[in-house]
Motif scaffolding. Sequence first.
Motif, mmCIF file in Angstrom:
data_model
loop_
_atom_site.group_PDB
_atom_site.id
_atom_site.type_symbol
_atom_site.label_atom_id
_atom_site.label_comp_id
_atom_site.label_asym_id
_atom_site.label_seq_id
_atom_site.Cartn_x
_atom_site.Cartn_y
_atom_site.Cartn_z
ATOM 1 N N ALA A 64 0.734 -1.169 -0.024
ATOM 2 C CA ALA A 64 0.140 -0.033 0.001
ATOM 3 C C ALA A 64 0.921 1.234 0.123
ATOM 4 O O ALA A 64 0.214 2.282 -0.233
ATOM 5 N N ALA A 65 2.193 1.294 0.394
ATOM 6 C CA ALA A 65 2.981 2.312 0.239
ATOM 7 C C ALA A 65 4.210 1.917 0.303
ATOM 8 O O ALA A 65 4.737 0.798 0.368
ATOM 9 N N VAL A 66 5.132 2.900 -0.301
ATOM 10 C CA VAL A 66 6.725 2.773 -0.360
ATOM 11 C C VAL A 66 7.354 4.061 -0.352
ATOM 12 O O VAL A 66 6.831 5.115 -0.597
ATOM 13 N N ASP A 67 8.668 3.945 0.457
ATOM 14 C CA ASP A 67 9.287 5.079 0.565
ATOM 15 C C ASP A 67 10.921 4.587 0.461
ATOM 16 O O ASP A 67 11.185 3.617 1.142
ATOM 17 N N HIS A 68 11.918 5.631 0.035
ATOM 18 C CA HIS A 68 13.263 5.217 -0.187
ATOM 19 C C HIS A 68 14.216 6.066 0.922
ATOM 20 O O HIS A 68 13.724 7.210 1.067
ATOM 21 N N HIS A 69 14.901 5.388 1.495
ATOM 22 C CA HIS A 69 16.089 6.188 2.334
ATOM 23 C C HIS A 69 16.673 6.887 1.484
ATOM 24 O O HIS A 69 16.966 7.200 0.498
ATOM 25 N N ARG A 70 17.145 8.091 2.334
ATOM 26 C CA ARG A 70 17.812 9.135 1.558
ATOM 27 C C ARG A 70 18.970 8.888 0.889
ATOM 28 O O ARG A 70 19.349 9.412 -0.238
ATOM 29 N N ASN A 71 20.190 8.327 1.794
ATOM 30 C CA ASN A 71 21.399 8.010 1.262
ATOM 31 C C ASN A 71 21.962 6.509 1.420
ATOM 32 O O ASN A 71 23.058 6.359 1.031
ATOM 33 N N ARG A 72 20.889 5.489 1.590
ATOM 34 C CA ARG A 72 21.398 4.082 1.783
ATOM 35 C C ARG A 72 20.568 3.357 0.485
ATOM 36 O O ARG A 72 19.403 3.901 0.275
ATOM 37 N N SER A 73 21.058 2.415 0.111
ATOM 38 C CA SER A 73 20.425 1.415 -0.771
ATOM 39 C C SER A 73 19.231 0.778 0.064
ATOM 40 O O SER A 73 19.429 -0.617 -0.091
ATOM 41 N N MET A 74 18.334 1.312 0.513
ATOM 42 C CA MET A 74 17.521 0.609 1.403
ATOM 43 C C MET A 74 16.102 1.353 1.120
ATOM 44 O O MET A 74 15.849 2.628 0.909
ATOM 45 N N PHE A 75 14.938 0.714 1.087
ATOM 46 C CA PHE A 75 13.515 1.465 1.045
ATOM 47 C C PHE A 75 12.688 0.459 1.944
ATOM 48 O O PHE A 75 13.040 -0.844 2.393
ATOM 49 N N ALA A 76 11.434 1.054 2.211
ATOM 50 C CA ALA A 76 10.566 0.525 3.217
ATOM 51 C C ALA A 76 9.076 0.515 2.383
ATOM 52 O O ALA A 76 8.927 1.125 1.648
ATOM 53 N N THR A 77 8.566 -0.666 2.725
ATOM 54 C CA THR A 77 7.142 -0.840 2.156
ATOM 55 C C THR A 77 6.007 -1.070 3.181
ATOM 56 O O THR A 77 6.423 -1.493 4.202
ATOM 57 N N GLY A 78 4.898 -0.733 2.893
ATOM 58 C CA GLY A 78 3.728 -0.984 3.993
ATOM 59 C C GLY A 78 2.650 -1.809 3.354
ATOM 60 O O GLY A 78 2.164 -1.662 2.086
ATOM 61 N N SER A 79 2.551 -2.902 4.191
ATOM 62 C CA SER A 79 1.214 -3.900 3.540
ATOM 63 C C SER A 79 0.272 -4.242 4.923
ATOM 64 O O SER A 79 -0.018 -3.215 5.641
ATOM 65 N N SER A 80 0.520 -5.381 5.485
ATOM 66 C CA SER A 80 -0.120 -5.773 6.687
ATOM 67 C C SER A 80 0.973 -5.588 7.679
ATOM 68 O O SER A 80 0.591 -5.550 9.031
ATOM 69 N N LEU A 81 2.214 -5.431 7.384
ATOM 70 C CA LEU A 81 3.313 -4.731 8.211
ATOM 71 C C LEU A 81 4.358 -4.103 7.533
ATOM 72 O O LEU A 81 4.278 -4.044 6.230
ATOM 73 N N ILE A 82 5.217 -3.373 8.003
ATOM 74 C CA ILE A 82 6.296 -2.767 7.326
ATOM 75 C C ILE A 82 7.692 -3.578 7.178
ATOM 76 O O ILE A 82 7.951 -4.033 8.093
ATOM 77 N N GLU A 83 8.048 -3.582 5.941
ATOM 78 C CA GLU A 83 9.093 -4.218 5.424
ATOM 79 C C GLU A 83 10.093 -3.509 5.139
ATOM 80 O O GLU A 83 9.972 -2.564 4.177
ATOM 81 N N VAL A 84 11.333 -3.652 5.298
ATOM 82 C CA VAL A 84 12.707 -2.906 5.095
ATOM 83 C C VAL A 84 13.498 -3.722 4.295
ATOM 84 O O VAL A 84 13.719 -4.916 4.485
ATOM 85 N N TRP A 85 13.791 -3.315 3.061
ATOM 86 C CA TRP A 85 14.339 -4.055 1.948
ATOM 87 C C TRP A 85 15.892 -3.488 1.817
ATOM 88 O O TRP A 85 15.942 -2.229 1.873
ATOM 89 N N ASP A 86 16.796 -4.293 1.441
ATOM 90 C CA ASP A 86 17.983 -4.000 0.916
ATOM 91 C C ASP A 86 18.032 -4.274 -0.683
ATOM 92 O O ASP A 86 17.434 -5.194 -1.169
ATOM 93 N N VAL A 87 18.360 -3.188 -1.517
ATOM 94 C CA VAL A 87 18.113 -3.477 -3.132
ATOM 95 C C VAL A 87 19.094 -4.739 -3.377
ATOM 96 O O VAL A 87 18.816 -5.067 -4.576
ATOM 97 N N ASP A 88 19.952 -4.946 -2.824
ATOM 98 C CA ASP A 88 20.881 -6.143 -3.097
ATOM 99 C C ASP A 88 20.412 -7.616 -2.849
ATOM 100 O O ASP A 88 20.918 -8.419 -2.818
ATOM 101 N N ARG A 89 19.240 -7.416 -1.956
ATOM 102 C CA ARG A 89 18.811 -8.832 -1.489
ATOM 103 C C ARG A 89 17.043 -8.884 -1.927
ATOM 104 O O ARG A 89 16.598 -8.096 -2.110
ATOM 105 N N SER A 90 16.785 -10.250 -2.159
ATOM 106 C CA SER A 90 15.496 -10.499 -2.679
ATOM 107 C C SER A 90 14.403 -10.672 -1.501
ATOM 108 O O SER A 90 13.134 -10.743 -1.817
ATOM 109 N N GLU A 91 14.906 -10.631 -0.357
ATOM 110 C CA GLU A 91 14.090 -10.556 0.971
ATOM 111 C C GLU A 91 14.069 -9.473 1.783
ATOM 112 O O GLU A 91 15.253 -9.001 1.676
ATOM 113 N N PRO A 92 13.065 -9.214 2.613
ATOM 114 C CA PRO A 92 13.097 -8.268 3.593
ATOM 115 C C PRO A 92 14.293 -8.332 4.669
ATOM 116 O O PRO A 92 14.499 -9.451 5.148
#
Length: 350
Positions: A64-92
């Motif tokens: 339902a939502a997404v936002d990217h970190h300012r200076n790191r290769s990281m982003f967060a998504t919102g669904s039934s929970l918040i998942e923090v992702w690294d762009v170099d990994r396929s899993e949160p």
Amino acid sequence: MWRAPAAHRGIVRGVCNVPGGATDRFLSVGADKLVKVWSRSEGSVASDGTPEAVATYSGKHAFAAVDHHRNRSMFATGSSLIEVWDVDRSEPVANLTWGADTINTVRMNQTEVNVLASSGTDRSVVLYDLRTSSALAKVVMKLSTNAIAWNPMEAFVFAAASEDHNVYTFDMRRMDHAVNVLRDHVSAVMDVDYSPTGHELVSGGYDRTVRLWDAARGHSRDIYHSKRMQRVFCVRYTQDNAYVLSGSDDSNVRLWRARASQRMGAKSNRERATIEYADKLKDRYKHVPDVRRVLRQRNVPTAIKRASQTKHDMLASRKRKEENERKHAKPGSKPRVPERQKAILGTTSK
């Protein structure tokens, strides 16, 4: 114009760019449980000419939502929970949750970069620390929050667009009361954003208006509307602080001036001096009743004017009822609650 047809299967729920300026990448999330990274320069093109995603991440829930970190290769998504992702990994790399069944909004602080804010269907606004992957504080409102925006100049201040027609600004160090309440909308506020200077805000509402605010005041300094514009779901300031973008239910994106009367383009020294002199005069005599009336005059649709009057009457009636109850109650049993605390049901800190 760049276009990616059938980018997601189903509705696209969120889009955000990758900050920094070194790349033109941006992310999109949808109800198909996919996060896709796009680029106009890096992405490949299919045989039919449609662009393909640079990278794709698969989740377990509809996003339902997404936002990217300012200076790191990281982003967060919102669904039934918040998942923090690294762009170099396929899993949160981290999962964050505190009570909400569905996360409506996720916003990373662009100044205090280790803080993340979210709002959920349980009417809560929750702050998380990305360093420890734990919650910092939680505030529960009377009605749900539709959007959150961080002040780019004051690291601890954020604004929340609420279903109760108001925009609340909070200081994350003291969440038991709002710093300010912006209350001119006559329907739910769907989105809010700070100007690059941090001194002004823009909000869009279900009442089909875009309003501009001084962050230190409680009423809007300007209101934008048009005959064709429908319910406004997203608003943003441009980075030069000169324009405001709005997206509405009529499938249009509109570009507005941040200062409605301000002329665009080059100005001569004489024109600039004339404008500065006029602004000084208005500031000097703004306390004069006739000048104040002219400066505050705004033409609004009849429906908005009637709804504003109805809302004013309802609030006055509610206040009158509270005063009558207080008069006939035991002294001290019904204390007055400040307006900045009325919408807050409770706060929790960890």
